[in-house]
Motif scaffolding. Structure first.
Motif, PDB file in Angstrom:
ATOM      1  N   ARG A   1       0.809  -1.218   0.000  1.00 39.95           N
ATOM      2  CA  ARG A   1       0.000   0.000   0.000  1.00 39.95           C
ATOM      3  C   ARG A   1       0.846   1.274   0.000  1.00 39.95           C
ATOM      4  O   ARG A   1       0.374   2.322  -0.431  1.00 39.95           O
ATOM      5  CB  ARG A   1      -0.936   0.009   1.207  1.00 39.95           C
ATOM      6  CG  ARG A   1      -2.067  -1.028   1.128  1.00 39.95           C
ATOM      7  CD  ARG A   1      -3.029  -0.822   2.290  1.00 39.95           C
ATOM      8  NE  ARG A   1      -4.253  -1.583   2.135  1.00 39.95           N
ATOM      9  CZ  ARG A   1      -4.482  -2.754   2.717  1.00 39.95           C
ATOM     10  NH1 ARG A   1      -3.551  -3.306   3.483  1.00 39.95           N
ATOM     11  NH2 ARG A   1      -5.640  -3.377   2.535  1.00 39.95           N
TER      12      ARG A   1
ATOM     13  N   SER B   1      -1.208   4.101  -2.833  1.00 37.96           N
ATOM     14  CA  SER B   1      -1.667   3.578  -4.123  1.00 37.96           C
ATOM     15  C   SER B   1      -2.248   4.667  -5.014  1.00 37.96           C
ATOM     16  O   SER B   1      -2.158   4.577  -6.239  1.00 37.96           O
ATOM     17  CB  SER B   1      -2.706   2.481  -3.900  1.00 37.96           C
ATOM     18  OG  SER B   1      -3.779   2.963  -3.108  1.00 37.96           O
TER      19      SER B   1
ATOM     20  N   LYS C   1      -6.912   2.533   0.389  1.00 36.06           N
ATOM     21  CA  LYS C   1      -5.617   2.314  -0.244  1.00 36.06           C
ATOM     22  C   LYS C   1      -5.564   0.917  -0.858  1.00 36.06           C
ATOM     23  O   LYS C   1      -5.449  -0.092  -0.154  1.00 36.06           O
ATOM     24  CB  LYS C   1      -4.480   2.486   0.776  1.00 36.06           C
ATOM     25  CG  LYS C   1      -4.524   3.809   1.529  1.00 36.06           C
ATOM     26  CD  LYS C   1      -4.420   4.998   0.578  1.00 36.06           C
ATOM     27  CE  LYS C   1      -4.417   6.315   1.329  1.00 36.06           C
ATOM     28  NZ  LYS C   1      -5.726   6.690   1.878  1.00 36.06           N
TER      29      LYS C   1
ATOM     30  N   ARG D   1      -4.023  -2.162  -3.237  1.00 37.27           N
ATOM     31  CA  ARG D   1      -2.693  -2.753  -3.347  1.00 37.27           C
ATOM     32  C   ARG D   1      -2.108  -2.541  -4.746  1.00 37.27           C
ATOM     33  O   ARG D   1      -0.912  -2.691  -4.942  1.00 37.27           O
ATOM     34  CB  ARG D   1      -2.730  -4.233  -2.982  1.00 37.27           C
ATOM     35  CG  ARG D   1      -3.114  -4.452  -1.514  1.00 37.27           C
ATOM     36  CD  ARG D   1      -3.086  -5.906  -1.116  1.00 37.27           C
ATOM     37  NE  ARG D   1      -3.566  -6.076   0.263  1.00 37.27           N
ATOM     38  CZ  ARG D   1      -2.801  -5.986   1.342  1.00 37.27           C
ATOM     39  NH1 ARG D   1      -1.513  -5.709   1.206  1.00 37.27           N
ATOM     40  NH2 ARG D   1      -3.308  -6.160   2.541  1.00 37.27           N
ATOM     41  N   ASP D   2      -2.958  -2.211  -5.710  1.00 36.57           N
ATOM     42  CA  ASP D   2      -2.486  -1.840  -7.043  1.00 36.57           C
ATOM     43  C   ASP D   2      -2.345  -0.328  -7.090  1.00 36.57           C
ATOM     44  O   ASP D   2      -3.267   0.407  -6.738  1.00 36.57           O
ATOM     45  CB  ASP D   2      -3.472  -2.299  -8.119  1.00 36.57           C
ATOM     46  CG  ASP D   2      -3.581  -3.821  -8.198  1.00 36.57           C
ATOM     47  OD1 ASP D   2      -2.554  -4.484  -7.961  1.00 36.57           O
ATOM     48  OD2 ASP D   2      -4.676  -4.323  -8.489  1.00 36.57           O
ATOM     49  N   HIS D   3      -1.201   0.163  -7.553  1.00 31.94           N
ATOM     50  CA  HIS D   3      -0.905   1.591  -7.511  1.00 31.94           C
ATOM     51  C   HIS D   3      -1.301   2.278  -8.817  1.00 31.94           C
ATOM     52  O   HIS D   3      -0.927   1.851  -9.898  1.00 31.94           O
ATOM     53  CB  HIS D   3       0.581   1.821  -7.236  1.00 31.94           C
ATOM     54  CG  HIS D   3       0.926   1.641  -5.793  1.00 31.94           C
ATOM     55  ND1 HIS D   3       1.556   2.600  -5.040  1.00 31.94           N
ATOM     56  CD2 HIS D   3       0.679   0.605  -4.938  1.00 31.94           C
ATOM     57  CE1 HIS D   3       1.699   2.156  -3.802  1.00 31.94           C
ATOM     58  NE2 HIS D   3       1.195   0.968  -3.726  1.00 31.94           N
TER      59      HIS D   3
END
Length: 399
Positions: free
Chosen positions: A232, A334, A390, A392-394
């Motif tokens: 995150r 993220s 937030k 986990r993929d940015h």
């Protein structure tokens, strides 16, 4: 500074004396809390995201009015502190937005500044050429200036906040909170288990007890809470360069030259302040970076890219000497929103971070927000700051 006494109980222990932690400790003390502030390397140190010499204070945030209003409030508090300690922390250089064609961000910034009532002036390229002849206008369609914005002296400002907090009663301890052992908050409870922790321990064996613990550790947050934050908050390597200006030439210092932002080219620059030279950097997330072991030497590739930017935007300085350079880091959430939330498994642990490269200016308001939450206020809770928001993929959405 006064060392904290092992065994004493505090209302709040704040871990991390960067801009978020320093202002959190300061604001909590203002609300009569007994506070200890702990940092492994010291306020404004060169390993931290709050180090280096300067940061831009801008009101423009595209359509993100929440950050425009926060920047406005924060600038007032920075100025109040500066007046209180009789030490200059802010230079009102103005901030110039260079708008390229078909770039919606400056357009949205224009609308938001107008809505909030921030003073600004829209400029044509002809007006730009007359007012700022030293700025190259290649690709620029129009511009706008925030005359009341400018530059904070970053390292000096963080150290000033900590000094004033200590003067008012905050205890400061330079020590490292250990990342394993009994002193660390438990991280792997069942989803419905909520517990409190009694203490944290430091590398030098100190035991710190408090009713609440605030971890404002910048790029160290995902190292302290890896299971929760490793995906995150991702620290990235960022290079910053300083170039010398010609002798007896005031065209590259304020008030002749403001701080400037070329959003579409992902570049920004600061004028020569207190003889530090012209500061230029690329506002693009770099590669993953470890704040403890990462190489702090800039790359030839990074220097070449910044020199191209320098030649384009300040052509008279295209051959200027490089006088200083830094490698720092962003700690990116993220989406670029701050993380200010309670730990999901520890009732008295708070996570504060995710400055994402734009957070420094907001330190005073972050401190107010954290203090309000710890003091039990439900007013003004912002869902965008929650851990839940937030992913986990940015995919950065705030700039």
């Amino acid at each position: 500074m006064i060392p904290a006494v092992s065994g004493r109980t505090f209302d709040v222990a704040v871990v991390g004396a960067g801009v978020f932690g320093a202002w959190t400790a300061y604001q909590l003390q203002q609300s009569r809390k007994r506070v200890v502030l702990i940092d492994a390397h010291g306020p404004g140190n060169s390993l931290s995201s709050s180090g280096d010499e300067s940061r831009i204070v801008r009101m423009g945030y595209g359509a993100d009015e929440i950050y425009t209003r926060s920047a406005l409030r924060s600038l007032k508090l920075w100025k109040d502190l500066s007046a209180q300690i009789e030490e200059p922390l802010f230079h009102q250089t103005g901030v110039l937005w260079l708008a390229q064609a078909n770039d919606p961000y400056p357009e949205k910034t224009y609308d938001t500044l107008q809505e909030v009532g921030i003073p600004f002036e829209k400029l044509t390229t002809d007006e730009m050429a007359r007012r700022y002849p030293q700025i190259g206008l290649d690709g620029i369609a129009w511009a706008m200036i925030e005359p009341e914005s400018g530059v904070l002296l970053a390292r000096r400002a963080v150290q000033a906040v900590v000094r004033e907090a200590v003067r008012n009663g905050v205890e400061y301890l330079q020590d490292e909170v250990v990342a394993s052992g009994k002193g660390v908050p438990p991280l792997n409870h069942a989803p419905d288990a909520r517990v409190t922790i009694d203490s944290i321990t430091t590398a030098n064996g100190r035991r710190i007890s408090a009713s609440n613990y605030v971890f404002a550790c910048g790029p160290w947050l995902p190292k302290i809470f890896p299971d929760l934050l490793a995906d995150r908050i991702q620290p990235s390597r960022q290079e910053v360069f300083y170039f010398g200006t010609p002798a007896s030439d005031s065209n590259f210092a304020p008030p002749a030259l403001p701080a400037w932002i070329d959003f579409k080219d992902e570049a920004y620059g600061l004028p020569d302040i207190e003889g530090s030279g012209i500061k230029i950097a690329i506002d693009r997330h770099g590669e993953a970076f470890d704040p403890d072991s990462g190489d702090r030497v800039v790359t030839e590739q990074g220097l070449a890219e910044v020199r191209e930017c320098l030649a384009r935007r300040l052509p008279a300085l295209k051959d200027a000497p490089l006088v200083d350079s830094r490698v720092c880091q962003y700690e990116n959430t993220s989406n670029g929103d701050f993380l200010i939330d309670r730990h999901p498994e520890n009732e008295n642990v708070w996570l504060v971070g995710g400055g994402s490269g734009h957070g420094f200016k907001h330190g005073p308001v972050v401190g107010e927000y954290v203090a309000a939450r710890i003091n039990g206020s439900k007013e003004g809770i912002e869902p965008r700051f929650s851990l839940e928001s937030k992913a986990r993929d940015h995919q950065r959405a705030v700039f």
